[in-house]
Design an enzyme around this catalytic site. Structure first.
Site, PDB file in Angstrom:
ATOM      1  N   GLY A  67       0.806  -1.217   0.000  1.00  0.00           N
ATOM      2  CA  GLY A  67       0.000   0.000   0.000  1.00  0.00           C
ATOM      3  C   GLY A  67       0.839   1.267   0.000  1.00  0.00           C
ATOM      4  O   GLY A  67       0.665   2.138  -0.841  1.00  0.00           O
ATOM      5  N   GLU A  87       6.439   4.321   4.952  1.00  0.00           N
ATOM      6  CA  GLU A  87       6.546   5.472   5.849  1.00  0.00           C
ATOM      7  C   GLU A  87       7.925   6.137   5.888  1.00  0.00           C
ATOM      8  O   GLU A  87       8.266   6.764   6.901  1.00  0.00           O
ATOM      9  CB  GLU A  87       6.171   5.013   7.261  1.00  0.00           C
ATOM     10  CG  GLU A  87       7.188   4.063   7.950  1.00  0.00           C
ATOM     11  CD  GLU A  87       6.849   2.578   7.828  1.00  0.00           C
ATOM     12  OE1 GLU A  87       6.144   2.211   6.880  1.00  0.00           O
ATOM     13  OE2 GLU A  87       7.310   1.800   8.683  1.00  0.00           O
ATOM     14  N   HIS A 143      -2.103   5.957   8.624  1.00  0.00           N
ATOM     15  CA  HIS A 143      -1.185   4.917   9.096  1.00  0.00           C
ATOM     16  C   HIS A 143       0.269   5.325   8.842  1.00  0.00           C
ATOM     17  O   HIS A 143       1.106   5.290   9.754  1.00  0.00           O
ATOM     18  CB  HIS A 143      -1.524   3.604   8.387  1.00  0.00           C
ATOM     19  CG  HIS A 143      -0.654   2.457   8.768  1.00  0.00           C
ATOM     20  ND1 HIS A 143      -1.026   1.511   9.698  1.00  0.00           N
ATOM     21  CD2 HIS A 143       0.588   2.098   8.361  1.00  0.00           C
ATOM     22  CE1 HIS A 143      -0.057   0.624   9.834  1.00  0.00           C
ATOM     23  NE2 HIS A 143       0.933   0.957   9.031  1.00  0.00           N
ATOM     24  N   GLU A 144       0.575   5.715   7.617  1.00  0.00           N
ATOM     25  CA  GLU A 144       1.968   6.065   7.299  1.00  0.00           C
ATOM     26  C   GLU A 144       2.394   7.299   8.080  1.00  0.00           C
ATOM     27  O   GLU A 144       3.517   7.383   8.575  1.00  0.00           O
ATOM     28  CB  GLU A 144       2.156   6.289   5.794  1.00  0.00           C
ATOM     29  CG  GLU A 144       1.710   5.136   4.902  1.00  0.00           C
ATOM     30  CD  GLU A 144       2.220   3.764   5.315  1.00  0.00           C
ATOM     31  OE1 GLU A 144       3.287   3.676   5.946  1.00  0.00           O
ATOM     32  OE2 GLU A 144       1.515   2.768   5.022  1.00  0.00           O
ATOM     33  N   GLU A 156       4.116  -2.030  13.779  1.00  0.00           N
ATOM     34  CA  GLU A 156       2.946  -2.239  12.914  1.00  0.00           C
ATOM     35  C   GLU A 156       1.657  -2.450  13.715  1.00  0.00           C
ATOM     36  O   GLU A 156       0.630  -1.870  13.384  1.00  0.00           O
ATOM     37  CB  GLU A 156       3.195  -3.396  11.940  1.00  0.00           C
ATOM     38  CG  GLU A 156       4.320  -3.136  10.932  1.00  0.00           C
ATOM     39  CD  GLU A 156       4.124  -1.880  10.095  1.00  0.00           C
ATOM     40  OE1 GLU A 156       3.026  -1.303  10.084  1.00  0.00           O
ATOM     41  OE2 GLU A 156       5.117  -1.451   9.456  1.00  0.00           O
TER      42      GLU A 156
HETATM   43  N1  B3K Z   1       6.071  -0.528   6.627  1.00  0.00           N
HETATM   44  C1  B3K Z   1       5.513  -0.725   5.312  1.00  0.00           C
HETATM   45  C2  B3K Z   1       5.481  -2.142   4.879  1.00  0.00           C
HETATM   46  C3  B3K Z   1       6.741  -2.638   4.297  1.00  0.00           C
HETATM   47  C4  B3K Z   1       6.544  -4.006   3.735  1.00  0.00           C
HETATM   48  C5  B3K Z   1       7.816  -4.603   3.265  1.00  0.00           C
HETATM   49  N2  B3K Z   1       7.595  -5.883   2.647  1.00  0.00           N
HETATM   50  C6  B3K Z   1       4.147  -0.154   5.208  1.00  0.00           C
HETATM   51  C7  B3K Z   1       3.394  -0.040   6.467  1.00  0.00           C
HETATM   52  O1  B3K Z   1       3.125  -0.979   7.172  1.00  0.00           O
HETATM   53  O2  B3K Z   1       3.065   1.052   6.815  1.00  0.00           O
HETATM   54 ZN    ZN Z   2       2.758   0.133   8.904  1.00  0.00          ZN
END
Ligand code: B3K
Ligand code: ZN
Length: 855
Positions: A258, A261, A294-295, A317
């Site tokens: 998606g 960050e 979220h980000e 997360e």
């Molecule tokens: N931290 C990233 C996800 C990264 C995934 C790597 N395979 C997006 C998120 O959770 O906000």
């Molecule tokens: Zn995240």
């Protein structure tokens, strides 16, 4: 300088083996001379020995960069290079390491590290992508202050932090906040910005930009509003302000997930940020708002406080998902948000927890960390924090979070650090609670009751089924929210939190005048499977009157599950009382339309299959699909007289707004349209399609027509209208793959993969086509095995292009234990065929090996 003989078999990494890094960083200077096939990266990194390290060897990760030269304190050196990284003799004192490498972004179809997307350079470094850019200590507990110079002819050149200087063909950025390499980002492209500004609560003026290709500039306004709302919310609710002069978001078409960050430079899948009423649905708008939040929230929970190692992924997360869920609940309807969250949890996480891929919220080993960005780490990780908050109370939660930020700002932390904060601030012992992080599997809680002489008792049992490698499970602490209702649904004992800590325990109420209706696990207070079949069946009352909207919806859902399961198993028709109650529910103008739309949702084939399995029977996807069809037809006929009026009453005449109120009306009207389409041969749906002024209306009408087998002309018209909008064309692919009937969907999907607009290189398009097909349960699990073959063929192809996305999609096969012997055999054969592919990636090898039964 490559030493090819060093290639090794995939290695398993264990949490128990964690060692502190041998060297820490001071400053990092990077220069990027961008060129599609031959980008040069020059690095200058100041290291110092870590006094806490026991192993003093100097190792830099690197996978793929072609090392041109290296220097140690200015003198040329020749490190030993393998396909994993480089080693070098270094002094036991501070030193500066310099290197120049060449990389090939144009050839990078894996979309990890630096790659090209439609002529734009962009990066994805989490979890271990930075090592594809240059040689570096690519682990989250090594943090440095970055200064980055980008050289390119492209007009927009971005990196993390604040802009320092720029000139013709170059720009320099400096990020004052020490960060691990996974938060590094760089973008260069022919982009335009939708700009705005924000003043933080401590008076800092922040420039805000959403960078997109020129054709998308009309799709940024909503994302910008969502960003400002997120910044305000984090100040008001968590006391967290932004900490740089600029916050940039960039939309990228080719992206594995998606969004990401990266400090001060969030990179988004274009589907997670671009929206206009004409091209995006209400559900898209809501998802965009949640992902932007979220980000942004990661800036504190993830960036300012990061993870010590990747086993601690849920530290950032789980907490950040919990925060974005709180945000959505505040911005929209809290009840609807909770029901949506639980539906997603059950569909993805409960399924994962019940199958061969089950793992704890904090896993203890991995081969490829990208395979652990799972519903368990994210969504169950959020549920664990929700429980913690419920158990300690809102004030203690707020106090604990303040302590967490104060104590750990700037650090790379563990789940132990997180729990210690709560123990210190509340005085509670969280040893048993920690099992939620350490043990896999969804607890099953059974409840029964007894009533005698005014004394009412609820008796609870808990048991967690075995998961791979973990057979005996100790009881967990399960917070169960309980209230008592009278026979009319009026609350007679207010909600309280009962903590079930033993295998069996009970909760007693005195002075209860008559046997009450228990409302148990209100708000879904813990991520468990609750079996309340031993209680009196009061679900029709609860569906209409439970003071907890979650439990009212839950009653409706359980009744639907039970009715449909009986229809699928032996053709038992629905009870008339249930059909009457359903009609009353959908017509009840006292309740929120969005809530009614949710209650009116028929459970998915997969959810029904899971329900039938927990009853000890083997589900037949085709019989379930038929039952769903028959049931919808019966509902349509039973409610026939009410439908035209309901449909008309919930049309929105005001200008389109993507808010919860309007979206609720559209959701209900579109549910009703689905029923009307079963009675009028698609006339109303065709009229809605022809007159639609927004994508929510248009796509719902198209879906109703396709479901009714009357969608051909509308599909052509839709394609012609939207062929230049790739996000809309993703919907066109997805709708056909997910809604085509079980007998034809594999052929339809296979034909779609031959369409000129299909490409396996774009993850959105691939997921829209093959992912939607795999979610079409009756089609994917067609008895012929054609669905398994189609997906396996495409995963074998995709593995050579993009291992990360391939690995994620193998989870379509994780449900094999649910089905009959023939389907199980066919699914395992498809998996073995994938495993037999020459040169299969580490990512997919790990997933398929975990999914298959032990040989
Ligand atoms: N931290 C990233 C996800 C990264 C995934 C790597 N395979 C997006 C998120 O959770 O906000
Ligand atoms: Zn995240």
């Amino acid at each position: 300088m490559k030493d090819a003989s060093a290639a090794t078999a995939p290695e398993t990494i264990y949490l128990a083996d964690y060692q502190p890094p041998a060297y820490l960083l001071e400053t990092v200077h990077l220069t990027f001379k961008l060129s599609p096939s031959a980008t040069r990266v020059i690095s200058k990194i100041a290291f110092r020995p870590n006094p806490e390290a026991t192993d003093k060897r100097f190792f830099l990760h690197g996978e793929g960069p072609d090392l041109k030269w290296a220097k140690l304190d200015g003198a040329p050196v020749t490190p030993v290079v393998t396909d994993k990284g480089l080693t070098l003799e270094v002094p036991d004192a501070p030193f500066v390491f310099e290197a120049e490498v060449e990389i090939d972004p144009a050839a990078n179809t894996a979309l990890e590290g630096l790659y090209l997307s439609n002529g734009m350079f962009c990066t994805q470094c989490e979890a271990e992508g930075f090592r594809r850019i240059t040689y570096y200590p690519d682990r989250p507990d090594v943090m440095g202050v970055f200064t980055v110079r980008v050289e390119s002819d492209l007009p927009v050149l971005l990196s993390n932090g604040n802009p320092v200087a720029q000139g013709d063909g170059w720009a320099e950025w400096h990020d004052p906040w020490p960060k691990p390499a996974y938060l590094f980002a760089l973008v260069a492209g022919d982009l335009v910005a939708h700009s705005d500004s924000f003043t933080t609560m401590d008076g800092r003026d922040v420039a805000l930009n959403i960078y997109v290709r020129a054709a998308d500039i009309d799709k940024c306004a909503f994302g910008m509003e969502a960003l400002k709302a997120s910044m305000t919310w984090d100040e008001q609710v968590y006391g967290r302000a932004y900490d740089l002069d600029i916050f940039n978001i960039v939309a990228v078409d080719d992206f594995n997930m998606g969004a990401m960050e990266n400090k001060g430079l969030n990179i988004f899948n274009s589907s997670a940020v671009l929206a206009s009423p004409e091209t995006a649905t209400d559900a898209n708008f809501e998802r965009i708002e949640a992902i932007i939040a979220h980000e942004y929230f990661h800036n504190w929970t993830g960036n300012r406080i990061t993870c010590r190692d990747w086993f601690q992924l849920c530290l950032k997360e789980g907490l950040t998902v919990f925060r974005d869920q709180q945000f959505t609940a505040d911005m929209r309807s809290a009840a609807v948000a909770r029901i949506n969250d639980v539906q997603a949890l059950r569909a993805r996480q409960f399924r994962e927890d019940a199958g061969p891929l089950a793992h704890p919220v904090r896993p203890e080993s991995f081969v490829e960390i990208n395979n652990f960005y799972t519903a368990t780490v994210y969504e169950k990780g959020a549920e664990v924090i929700r429980m913690l908050k419920l158990m300690v109370g809102d004030d203690a939660y707020a106090k604990s979070l303040d302590l967490y930020f104060a104590r750990h700002d700037g650090q790379a932390c563990t789940i132990e650090d997180w729990l210690t904060v709560f123990e210190d601030s509340t005085g509670r012992d969280l040893a048993q609670f920690k099992l939620w992080y350490q043990s896999a599997g969804t607890p099953h809680v059974t409840v029964h009751d007894s009533y005698e002489d005014g004394s009412y008792t609820l008796h609870f049992d808990q048991q967690t089924p075995a998961t791979p490698g973990e057979v005996d499970k100790a009881p967990r602490v399960i917070p169960i929210a309980v209230a008592l209702l009278d026979r009319h649904g009026k609350t007679i004992a207010p909600e309280q939190i009962f903590e079930l800590t033993k295998t069996q325990d009970s909760l007693r109420f005195e002075g209860v005048a008559a046997k009450p209706i228990p409302s148990v696990l209100r708000g879904f207070s813990a991520p468990v499977v609750l079996d309340r079949s031993a209680l009196d069946d009061t679900r029709l009352v609860q569906m209409a009157h439970d003071s907890d909207p979650f439990n009212a919806w839950e009653a409706a859902r359980e009744l639907a599950l039970e009715t449909l399961s009986a229809m699928a198993l032996d053709g038992t028709p629905p009870a008339t009382a249930y059909l009457d109650a359903w009609r009353q529910m959908i017509r009840n103008e006292d309740t929120d339309p969005a809530f009614r739309a949710l209650c009116a949702g028929v459970p998915s084939v997969m959810e029904l299959a899971g329900h039938i399995k927990t009853q000890g029977q083997t589900p037949d996807p085709s019989a379930i699909d038929d039952a769903c069809e028959t049931f919808a037809q019966m509902l349509a006929e039973h409610c026939q007289d009410s439908l035209p009026r309901l449909y008309a009453d919930h049309q929105v005449s005001a200008a389109y707004q993507p808010d919860a109120t309007q979206a609720g009306h559209r959701a209900l009207a579109n549910r009703v349209l689905g029923l009307i389409t079963r009675l009028d041969s698609g006339a109303q749906a065709q009229a809605q399609f022809d007159g639609a002024t927004n994508m929510t209306q248009q796509l719902a009408a198209l879906g109703a027509l396709v479901r009714a087998g009357k969608g051909d002309a509308a599909l052509d018209a839709f394609y012609t209208q939207w062929q230049h909008e790739r996000l809309v064309i993703d919907k066109w692919f997805g709708l056909q793959a997910s809604l085509s009937p079980a007998d034809t969907a594999a052929q339809v999907t296979s034909d779609l993969t031959q369409h000129a607009d299909f490409t396996a290189k774009n993850p959105n398009r691939f997921r829209a086509t093959l992912g939607s097909f795999a979610a079409n349960t009756a089609a994917f699990h067609h008895a012929s095995g054609s669905g398994y073959d189609l997906l396996a063929d495409w995963l074998i192809t995709l593995d050579g292009i993009n291992p990360q996305t391939t690995a994620r999609m193998t989870s379509a096969f994780e449900t094999w234990p649910m089905w009959d012997a023939d389907r199980q055999a066919k699914m395992q054969a498809a998996l073995r065929r994938i495993l037999a592919k020459d040169g299969l990636s580490r990512d997919v090898t790990e997933m398929v090996t975990r999914i298959l039964p032990d040989p």
